[in-house]
Design a protein around this motif. Structure first.
Motif, mmCIF file in Angstrom:
data_model
loop_
_atom_site.group_PDB
_atom_site.id
_atom_site.type_symbol
_atom_site.label_atom_id
_atom_site.label_comp_id
_atom_site.label_asym_id
_atom_site.label_seq_id
_atom_site.Cartn_x
_atom_site.Cartn_y
_atom_site.Cartn_z
ATOM 1 N N GLY A 31 -100.474 49.518 -4.213
ATOM 2 C CA GLY A 31 -101.231 49.294 -2.999
ATOM 3 C C GLY A 31 -101.015 47.935 -2.385
ATOM 4 N N THR A 32 -100.197 47.063 -3.022
ATOM 5 C CA THR A 32 -99.922 45.739 -2.499
ATOM 6 C C THR A 32 -98.637 45.760 -1.695
ATOM 7 O OG1 THR A 32 -98.748 45.146 -4.529
ATOM 8 C CG2 THR A 32 -101.091 44.644 -4.425
ATOM 9 N N ALA A 33 -98.564 44.922 -0.701
ATOM 10 C CA ALA A 33 -97.417 44.900 0.180
ATOM 11 C C ALA A 33 -96.262 44.122 -0.439
ATOM 12 C CB ALA A 33 -97.799 44.270 1.521
ATOM 13 N N ASP A 34 -95.044 44.593 -0.177
ATOM 14 C CA ASP A 34 -93.845 43.914 -0.636
ATOM 15 C C ASP A 34 -93.496 42.829 0.374
ATOM 16 O OD1 ASP A 34 -91.428 43.050 -1.527
ATOM 17 O OD2 ASP A 34 -90.507 45.039 -1.707
ATOM 18 N N PRO A 35 -93.487 41.532 -0.005
ATOM 19 C CA PRO A 35 -93.235 40.464 0.969
ATOM 20 C C PRO A 35 -91.893 40.604 1.653
ATOM 21 C CG PRO A 35 -94.090 39.588 -1.101
ATOM 22 C CD PRO A 35 -93.766 41.009 -1.349
ATOM 23 N N GLN A 36 -90.869 41.143 0.962
ATOM 24 C CA GLN A 36 -89.548 41.249 1.556
ATOM 25 C C GLN A 36 -89.494 42.301 2.649
ATOM 26 O OE1 GLN A 36 -86.856 41.934 -1.670
ATOM 27 N NE2 GLN A 36 -87.116 39.886 -2.534
ATOM 28 N N LYS A 37 -90.364 43.322 2.569
ATOM 29 C CA LYS A 37 -90.342 44.399 3.542
ATOM 30 C C LYS A 37 -91.419 44.241 4.618
ATOM 31 C CE LYS A 37 -88.557 47.841 0.286
ATOM 32 N NZ LYS A 37 -88.787 49.176 -0.299
ATOM 33 N N SER A 38 -92.345 43.318 4.405
ATOM 34 C CA SER A 38 -93.469 43.222 5.323
ATOM 35 C C SER A 38 -93.034 42.821 6.723
ATOM 36 C CB SER A 38 -94.493 42.217 4.790
ATOM 37 O OG SER A 38 -95.035 42.687 3.571
ATOM 38 N N ALA A 39 -92.033 41.970 6.816
ATOM 39 C CA ALA A 39 -91.618 41.480 8.128
ATOM 40 C C ALA A 39 -91.073 42.592 9.002
ATOM 41 C CB ALA A 39 -90.572 40.374 7.955
ATOM 42 N N SER A 40 -90.248 43.482 8.442
ATOM 43 C CA SER A 40 -89.602 44.525 9.233
ATOM 44 C C SER A 40 -90.413 45.809 9.312
ATOM 45 C CB SER A 40 -88.217 44.832 8.649
ATOM 46 O OG SER A 40 -88.334 45.270 7.308
ATOM 47 N N ASN A 41 -91.298 46.041 8.361
ATOM 48 C CA ASN A 41 -92.062 47.286 8.324
ATOM 49 C C ASN A 41 -93.569 47.037 8.383
ATOM 50 O OD1 ASN A 41 -89.693 48.759 8.077
ATOM 51 N ND2 ASN A 41 -89.752 48.735 5.848
ATOM 52 N N LYS A 42 -93.970 46.023 9.091
ATOM 53 C CA LYS A 42 -95.377 45.658 9.097
ATOM 54 C C LYS A 42 -96.254 46.751 9.680
ATOM 55 C CE LYS A 42 -98.531 41.989 10.616
ATOM 56 N NZ LYS A 42 -98.643 40.703 11.334
ATOM 57 N N TYR A 43 -95.786 47.407 10.740
ATOM 58 C CA TYR A 43 -96.589 48.425 11.415
ATOM 59 C C TYR A 43 -96.056 49.830 11.184
ATOM 60 C CZ TYR A 43 -98.109 44.247 13.903
ATOM 61 O OH TYR A 43 -98.591 43.001 14.213
ATOM 62 N N LYS A 44 -95.083 49.968 10.309
ATOM 63 C CA LYS A 44 -94.439 51.265 10.107
ATOM 64 C C LYS A 44 -95.283 52.133 9.172
ATOM 65 C CE LYS A 44 -89.637 52.823 9.710
ATOM 66 N NZ LYS A 44 -88.278 52.415 9.308
ATOM 67 N N LEU A 45 -95.420 53.417 9.516
ATOM 68 C CA LEU A 45 -96.189 54.360 8.714
ATOM 69 C C LEU A 45 -95.265 55.221 7.873
ATOM 70 C CD1 LEU A 45 -98.821 55.601 11.322
ATOM 71 C CD2 LEU A 45 -99.013 53.708 9.715
ATOM 72 N N LYS A 46 -95.828 55.834 6.841
ATOM 73 C CA LYS A 46 -95.060 56.762 6.024
ATOM 74 C C LYS A 46 -94.805 58.049 6.804
ATOM 75 C CE LYS A 46 -96.682 55.094 1.529
ATOM 76 N NZ LYS A 46 -97.340 55.451 0.254
ATOM 77 N N ASP A 47 -93.723 58.743 6.451
ATOM 78 C CA ASP A 47 -93.369 59.954 7.190
ATOM 79 C C ASP A 47 -94.330 61.103 6.939
ATOM 80 O OD1 ASP A 47 -92.690 60.582 4.626
ATOM 81 O OD2 ASP A 47 -90.539 60.841 4.998
ATOM 82 N N SER A 48 -95.252 60.965 5.982
ATOM 83 C CA SER A 48 -96.219 62.035 5.741
ATOM 84 C C SER A 48 -97.192 62.205 6.901
ATOM 85 C CB SER A 48 -97.006 61.758 4.454
ATOM 86 O OG SER A 48 -97.722 60.539 4.544
ATOM 87 N N VAL A 49 -97.246 61.237 7.837
ATOM 88 C CA VAL A 49 -98.159 61.362 8.973
ATOM 89 C C VAL A 49 -97.630 62.348 10.003
ATOM 90 C CG1 VAL A 49 -99.031 59.028 8.676
ATOM 91 C CG2 VAL A 49 -97.105 59.430 10.209
ATOM 92 N N TYR A 50 -96.363 62.785 9.879
ATOM 93 C CA TYR A 50 -95.852 63.753 10.850
ATOM 94 C C TYR A 50 -94.976 64.837 10.222
ATOM 95 C CZ TYR A 50 -91.106 61.702 10.953
ATOM 96 O OH TYR A 50 -89.832 61.279 10.638
ATOM 97 N N ILE A 51 -94.681 64.770 8.931
ATOM 98 C CA ILE A 51 -93.834 65.757 8.267
ATOM 99 C C ILE A 51 -94.672 66.543 7.264
ATOM 100 C CG2 ILE A 51 -91.877 66.093 6.704
ATOM 101 C CD1 ILE A 51 -90.526 63.721 7.950
#
Length: 482
Positions: A340-360
Motif C-alpha cells: 500500500g506504500t508508493a514506490d518513490p521511483q514510479k511516483s513522479a511518472s505515475n502519480k495520478y495513474k489508475l490501475k486498469d481494473s477501473v475499466y477492464i
C-alpha cells in the motif's frame, strides 16, 4: 442483573443504573412461595450507538410509531462512579419496628455519558380532520400490523409521506444571510429559461466541451477555439506538452475512450484532464456510446467496427455483504506497492495513474465499484467476446439502445458477467454460501435482469454506504462541464 435506562429530561442526560432482577407479575403457577422470577435479559437499546463513537443516542417517545422523530443525545466523556445500593429490611417480630440498612458498593467507573442538549424535532402525526368533525387517528388504516386482504391496499386515504427530518439542526444557531453574489465585471448569467429556475451562485466553469446526442445528424470535426485557448494558458511546461501528445496517440490508436480508461493509461492531474479532453474529443450524451469521449471527426454511427467501443452499464445487484471488496482510492493508484506504500521511483511518472481494473473486466476479479461502465472491447473474457461478435459482418442498422449489436446483447452480457461475479464471490467467501438456500438467494440477486430502463431501477438491499474513493466518476462526469 438487569440493566435499564433512566431518562431524566430535567437534567438533560441519560443515566445508567443497576438493579436486582425484577419480579414478574403474576408469577407462574406452581412457583415456590418466596422465589423471584427473573426476566430474560435483552441487549440494551443503545448498544449499537455505544459501540460506534460516531453515532448519537436516539430516544423515541413513541417507539412503535414509525412517524416518530427521535431526540438525539451527544456522547461525552466523563469520570463518574457507578454505585450499587442495596436496601435491606429486617423484621425482628410482630409489632417491632423493621430495621432498615443500606449497603453501597462501587461497581466501576462510568467513562461515557449521553446528554440530550438539543431540541426535539417537529413531530408528524397521522391524523385526519374531516369536515364538521374532530381529528381522527389514521394509524389503523396506514400501518399493516397483521396480514391483510387486498381491500386494505385499495382504501381511499390521504397520502402520508412525511420527510425523514424537518429540522436540519437540533441546536439553535444564528443564521447569517449571505450577500448577493458579485461576479466579475462583464459577467452575464447563462441564457437559461424556466419558471422555477433558481439563479446560479457561481460563474460557469469554462471547460468548453462539446456535447452530442445520438440523434444529432453531424459530429464536430474540431474543438472550440475557447478550448484551444484555455489549454494554451494551462500548458506551461514540457510535461503538459508530452501529456497532450500521449493523449493524442491514445485517440489515434482507439477513437473512443472513457475518462477512467484514459486515467489508467496516462498520468495527468484530474483538473488538467478536464481541460485537455475537450481539445481532442467530444462527449456523447445518449446512445450506445453515452458517457464516452470520441475523437473529433469520427462518427461511430457510420462505422460498424465501432461496436467494440460501445458502453455497458454493469451493476452488482447483491448486497455489499456478498461483494465486500475493500478498495480505496490509494489502492487504485498504479504506484501503490503490495503493502500500500508508493514506490518513490514510479511516483513522479505515475502519480495520478489508475490501475486498469477501473475499466477492464476480467474473470475471477471483482469490479472495484458497485456500478461500472465498461466498453465492450475491455471485457477480457472469451465467452463475452463471442456474444459481442455474433453478428460480425452482418451489421445493418445502428440503434440507440443496442448500437451495432444484436438486440438484447447488453442484457445477455450482464447476466453472464453477474454469474461470473457470483462464482468469484463464492470462491473467495464460501462461508456465505454454506446453505443451499443462501446460495440460491445470492445467485438470484446477482443474475437479476436489467433492461433499457436500468437507470430507474431501485436497489432493494440495505443502504449502501460507499467507502472512500468508491465514487464512479463517469456517473457525474457531465456535471464537471456545466
Amino acid at each position: 442483573m438487569d440493566a435499564h435506562r433512566h431518562e431524566d429530561m430535567s437534567q438533560g442526560h441519560v443515566q445508567s443504573q443497576s438493579r436486582e432482577a425484577l419480579p414478574r407479575e403474576p408469577g407462574p403457577a406452581g412457583a415456590r412461595p418466596g422465589t423471584v422470577q427473573t426476566e430474560r435479559v435483552e441487549p440494551a437499546p443503545g448498544r449499537e450507538s455505544y459501540t460506534d463513537p460516531t453515532k448519537r443516542l436516539e430516544l423515541y417517545f413513541r417507539p412503535k410509531d414509525p412517524y416518530c422523530h427521535p431526540v438525539c443525545a451527544n456522547r461525552l466523556s466523563a469520570s463518574s462512579l457507578l454505585l450499587r445500593v442495596r436496601r435491606r429490611t429486617r423484621r425482628p417480630g410482630a409489632g417491632a419496628q423493621p430495621e432498615i440498612t443500606f449497603d453501597m458498593e462501587v461497581v466501576g467507573i462510568v467513562p461515557v455519558v449521553y446528554k440530550f442538549q438539543g431540541m426535539s424535532d417537529f413531530q408528524y402525526l397521522a391524523v385526519h380532520t374531516e369536515a364538521g368533525g374532530g381529528p381522527r387517528s389514521m394509524y389503523d388504516k396506514l400501518l399493516m400490523l397483521k396480514p391483510e386482504k387486498e381491500g386494505f391496499f385499495h382504501q381511499e386515504l390521504p397520502l402520508y409521506i412525511p420527510p425523514p427530518i424537518f429540522s436540519r439542526l437540533d441546536t439553535p444557531v444564528d443564521y447569517f444571510y449571505r450577500p448577493e453574489t458579485q461576479h466579475r465585471e462583464g459577467y452575464n448569467n447563462p441564457p437559461l429559461s424556466g419558471e422555477n429556475l433558481i439563479g446560479l451562485s457561481r460563474a460557469r466553469r469554462p471547460h468548453n466541451a462539446i456535447f452530442v446526442n445520438f440523434e444529432d445528424e453531424e459530429v464536430p470535426v474540431q474543438p472550440l477555439e475557447a478550448a484551444v485557448q484555455t489549454w494554451r494558458k494551462v500548458c506551461s511546461n514540457p510535461v503538459d506538452q508530452k501529456t497532450e501528445g500521449g493523449l493524442r496517440k491514445l485517440f489515434d490508436v482507439r477513437p473512443i475512450w472513457s475518462r477512467n480508461a484514459v486515467k489508467a493509461n496516462i498520468s495527468i492531474h484530474p483538473d488538467k484532464l478536464k481541460i485537455l479532453l475537450p481539445l481532442i474529443a467530444y462527449y456523447m450524451i445518449t446512445g450506445p456510446w453515452r458517457s464516452l469521449w470520441i475523437r473529433f471527426g469520427y462518427d461511430p454511427r457510420k462505422h460498424p467496427d465501432a461496436k467494440v467501443y460501445q458502453v455497458l452499464d454493469f451493476r452488482i445487484r447483491c448486497g455489499m455483504k456478498y461483494a465486500s471488496q475493500l478498495i480505496t482510492t490509494h489502492e487504485l493508484k498504479q504506484d501503490a506497492g503490495p503493502s500500500g506504500t508508493a514506490d518513490p521511483q514510479k511516483s513522479a511518472s505515475n502519480k495520478y495513474k489508475l490501475k486498469d481494473s477501473v475499466y477492464i473486466f476480467r474473470e475471477g476479479a471483482l469490479p472495484p465499484y458497485r456500478q461500472m461502465f465498461y466498453q465492450l472491447c475491455d471485457l477480457n473474457v472469451d465467452e463475452l467476446q463471442r456474444i459481442i461478435h455474433r453478428n460480425d459482418g452482418a451489421e445493418s442498422l445502428c440503434t440507440e439502445r443496442d448500437g451495432w449489436c444484436l438486440p438484447k446483447t447488453s442484457d445477455e452480457l450482464r447476466d453472464t458477467m453477474s454469474l461470473m461475479v457470483w462464482h468469484t464471490i463464492r470462491a473467495r467467501r464460501p462461508a456465505l454460501f454454506s446453505s443451499p438456500a443462501k446460495a440460491d438467494s445470492g445467485k438470484e440477486q446477482l443474475t437479476y435482469e436489467s433492461g433499457e430502463e436500468e437507470e430507474d431501477e431501485e436497489e432493494e438491499e440495505e443502504e449502501f454506504k460507499p467507502s472512500d474513493g468508491s465514487e464512479n466518476e463517469m456517473e457525474t462526469e457531465i456535471l464537471d462541464y456545466v
